[in-house]
Scaffold this motif. Structure first.
Motif, short mmCIF file in Angstrom:
data_model
loop_
_atom_site.label_atom_id
_atom_site.label_comp_id
_atom_site.label_asym_id
_atom_site.label_seq_id
_atom_site.Cartn_x
_atom_site.Cartn_y
_atom_site.Cartn_z
N TYR A 49 69.25 -18.82 -6.60
CA TYR A 49 69.47 -19.91 -5.66
C TYR A 49 70.09 -21.12 -6.34
O TYR A 49 71.06 -21.71 -5.84
CB TYR A 49 68.15 -20.31 -5.01
CG TYR A 49 68.22 -21.62 -4.28
CD1 TYR A 49 68.84 -21.72 -3.03
CD2 TYR A 49 67.69 -22.78 -4.85
CE1 TYR A 49 68.94 -22.93 -2.37
CE2 TYR A 49 67.78 -24.00 -4.19
CZ TYR A 49 68.40 -24.07 -2.96
OH TYR A 49 68.50 -25.28 -2.31
N GLU A 50 69.55 -21.52 -7.49
CA GLU A 50 70.09 -22.69 -8.20
C GLU A 50 71.53 -22.45 -8.62
O GLU A 50 72.37 -23.37 -8.58
CB GLU A 50 69.21 -23.00 -9.41
CG GLU A 50 67.82 -23.50 -9.07
CD GLU A 50 67.83 -24.83 -8.35
OE1 GLU A 50 68.83 -25.57 -8.44
OE2 GLU A 50 66.85 -25.13 -7.65
N PHE A 51 71.84 -21.21 -9.03
CA PHE A 51 73.22 -20.90 -9.42
C PHE A 51 74.14 -20.96 -8.21
O PHE A 51 75.25 -21.49 -8.27
CB PHE A 51 73.29 -19.51 -10.06
CG PHE A 51 74.69 -19.03 -10.32
CD1 PHE A 51 75.46 -19.60 -11.33
CD2 PHE A 51 75.25 -18.02 -9.55
CE1 PHE A 51 76.77 -19.18 -11.55
CE2 PHE A 51 76.55 -17.58 -9.77
CZ PHE A 51 77.30 -18.18 -10.78
N GLN A 52 73.68 -20.43 -7.08
CA GLN A 52 74.48 -20.48 -5.86
C GLN A 52 74.78 -21.93 -5.46
O GLN A 52 75.91 -22.27 -5.11
CB GLN A 52 73.74 -19.76 -4.72
CG GLN A 52 73.65 -18.25 -4.90
CD GLN A 52 72.72 -17.61 -3.89
OE1 GLN A 52 71.75 -18.23 -3.44
NE2 GLN A 52 73.01 -16.36 -3.52
N LYS A 53 73.74 -22.75 -5.54
CA LYS A 53 73.90 -24.15 -5.16
C LYS A 53 74.86 -24.88 -6.11
O LYS A 53 75.75 -25.62 -5.66
CB LYS A 53 72.54 -24.84 -5.16
CG LYS A 53 72.55 -26.25 -4.59
CD LYS A 53 71.15 -26.77 -4.34
CE LYS A 53 70.38 -26.94 -5.66
NZ LYS A 53 69.10 -27.66 -5.46
N SER A 54 74.71 -24.62 -7.43
CA SER A 54 75.57 -25.30 -8.40
C SER A 54 77.01 -24.79 -8.33
O SER A 54 77.93 -25.48 -8.78
CB SER A 54 75.01 -25.12 -9.81
OG SER A 54 75.08 -23.76 -10.21
N SER A 55 77.21 -23.59 -7.78
CA SER A 55 78.55 -23.02 -7.66
C SER A 55 79.28 -23.52 -6.43
O SER A 55 80.45 -23.17 -6.21
CB SER A 55 78.47 -21.48 -7.62
OG SER A 55 77.93 -20.98 -8.83
N PRO A 58 78.15 -22.84 0.44
CA PRO A 58 77.55 -23.56 1.58
C PRO A 58 76.04 -23.31 1.63
O PRO A 58 75.56 -22.25 1.20
CB PRO A 58 78.26 -22.98 2.80
CG PRO A 58 79.23 -21.98 2.32
CD PRO A 58 79.18 -21.89 0.85
N SER A 59 75.32 -24.26 2.16
CA SER A 59 73.85 -24.19 2.13
C SER A 59 73.31 -22.91 2.77
O SER A 59 72.32 -22.35 2.30
CB SER A 59 73.26 -25.42 2.81
OG SER A 59 73.71 -25.51 4.16
N HIS A 60 73.97 -22.43 3.84
CA HIS A 60 73.46 -21.23 4.51
C HIS A 60 73.69 -19.95 3.69
O HIS A 60 73.12 -18.91 4.01
CB HIS A 60 74.10 -21.08 5.90
CG HIS A 60 75.56 -20.76 5.88
ND1 HIS A 60 76.52 -21.74 5.73
CD2 HIS A 60 76.22 -19.58 5.97
CE1 HIS A 60 77.71 -21.17 5.75
NE2 HIS A 60 77.57 -19.87 5.89
N GLU A 61 74.52 -20.03 2.64
CA GLU A 61 74.74 -18.88 1.77
C GLU A 61 73.94 -18.96 0.48
O GLU A 61 73.98 -18.05 -0.34
CB GLU A 61 76.24 -18.75 1.45
CG GLU A 61 77.09 -18.42 2.67
CD GLU A 61 78.56 -18.26 2.34
OE1 GLU A 61 78.92 -18.38 1.15
OE2 GLU A 61 79.36 -18.05 3.28
N CYS A 62 73.18 -20.04 0.31
CA CYS A 62 72.31 -20.18 -0.86
C CYS A 62 70.94 -19.61 -0.49
O CYS A 62 70.05 -20.34 -0.02
CB CYS A 62 72.20 -21.64 -1.28
SG CYS A 62 73.76 -22.37 -1.82
N ASP A 63 70.80 -18.31 -0.66
CA ASP A 63 69.61 -17.60 -0.16
C ASP A 63 68.81 -16.92 -1.25
O ASP A 63 67.85 -16.19 -0.96
CB ASP A 63 70.03 -16.57 0.88
CG ASP A 63 71.10 -15.60 0.37
OD1 ASP A 63 71.40 -15.61 -0.85
OD2 ASP A 63 71.63 -14.83 1.19
#
Length: 298
Positions: A49-55, A58-63
């Motif tokens: 999740y943290e990697f998705q967010k830092s990359s 979009p918020s709905h794809e940070c799962d």
């Protein structure tokens, strides 16, 4: 991070991640240390999740789920030092080599056989690699495979271009290529794109290959052959080793150039072999077998 503060379902991410089989490399763990933990654990999902967010997803794809998109972003971190092949639509990391350049069908300048349809869904686990020779060079081999009258294909084509060995991936490994008959379902097919027949000596001389005519060191095929270009021989050795390591296949080559090892291949006792090792009517790549295997770390 407590589950109560997670903006996604940890339970769903843990269940999803447990089923994934993407290979995690050391360089990925260096970038995202949580990837070193169990895939079905909270710390793994939180790290994803943290990697998705830092990359910047979009918020709905940070799962917190390690899916193809997220894995592709991780692979992108390695592009400066690594190559990749495509397996089931996802990148499978390969080392970058000076001895060969790797070009997938998704890349600019790549060669793509998918639209021609000469393959089948893979229904068996991969347990071997079969090596052929095909075409006068990689692009010629591709054109042969793309012909509507030739129901044949392979996954990889290795040839020389501008004095450099190039490996083209032309089919996703998830498909069964039509390269070896009964073995298609459980093998990856690779074509070395140089012919051995001496009738092609003038062609290769004009192309600058500087090949020699020698006695066939195997008992299969013609008595006199052209030598395999040393750049192709070295590239084949390294690529085969790199690919089998990436696929987590044990490297168990056919023990000699001339024998038939169909039973051993079917039983998984031989995992790397030429077409001639499973078909008495074929002689590819018996004359070059010792050159290729001799260059591998087996």
């Amino acid at each position: 991070m407590s589950e109560n503060f997670m903006p996604f379902s940890l339970a769903a991410a843990q269940k999803y991640n447990k089923k994934t089989d993407f290979k995690i490399f050391d360089a990925m763990i260096e970038a995202v240390p949580a990837l070193s933990y169990r895939r079905d654990g909270q710390r793994f999902a939180a790290g994803v999740y943290e990697f998705q967010k830092s990359s910047g997803l979009p918020s709905h794809e940070c799962d917190g789920k390690l899916g193809r998109q997220t894995y592709g972003l991780l692979v992108a971190l390695l592009q400066d030092v690594n190559e990749h092949v495509i397996y089931d639509g996802a990148p499978l990391i390969m080392p970058a080599r000076d001895e060969y350049r790797l070009v997938t069908f998704e890349e600019e300048g790549g060669l793509d056989l998918h639209r021609f349809g000469n393959f089948s869904p893979r229904k068996q686990e991969i347990k071997g690699v079969c090596v052929h020779w095909g075409g006068l060079n990689a692009r010629h081999c591709f054109n042969v495979f793309a012909s509507p009258t030739r129901k044949v294909s392979s996954h990889f084509l290795l040839g020389l271009e501008d004095g450099q060995a190039v490996v083209y991936q032309v089919l996703d490994i998830k498909h069964s290529a039509w390269h070896g008959g009964k073995i298609n379902g459980f093998t990856v097919g690779i074509d070395i794109c140089q012919q051995a027949g001496i009738q092609w000596a003038d062609h290769y001389h004009e192309a600058g290959y500087n090949l020699q005519v020698i006695s066939n060191p195997s008992t299969r095929g013609e008595k006199r052959i052209l030598t395999l270009h040393p750049l192709l021989a070295r590239a084949a050795s390294l690529f085969l080793e790199d690919l089998m390591n990436a696929l987590d296949l044990p490297i168990k080559p056919a023990p000699d150039a001339s024998g038939i090892y169909e039973r051993e291949v079917n039983a998984g006792k031989v995992t790397l072999f030429g077409h001639s090792h499973v078909n008495r009517r074929k002689w590819d790549i018996a004359p070059y077998w010792d050159d290729i295997i001799g260059g591998m770390n087996v």
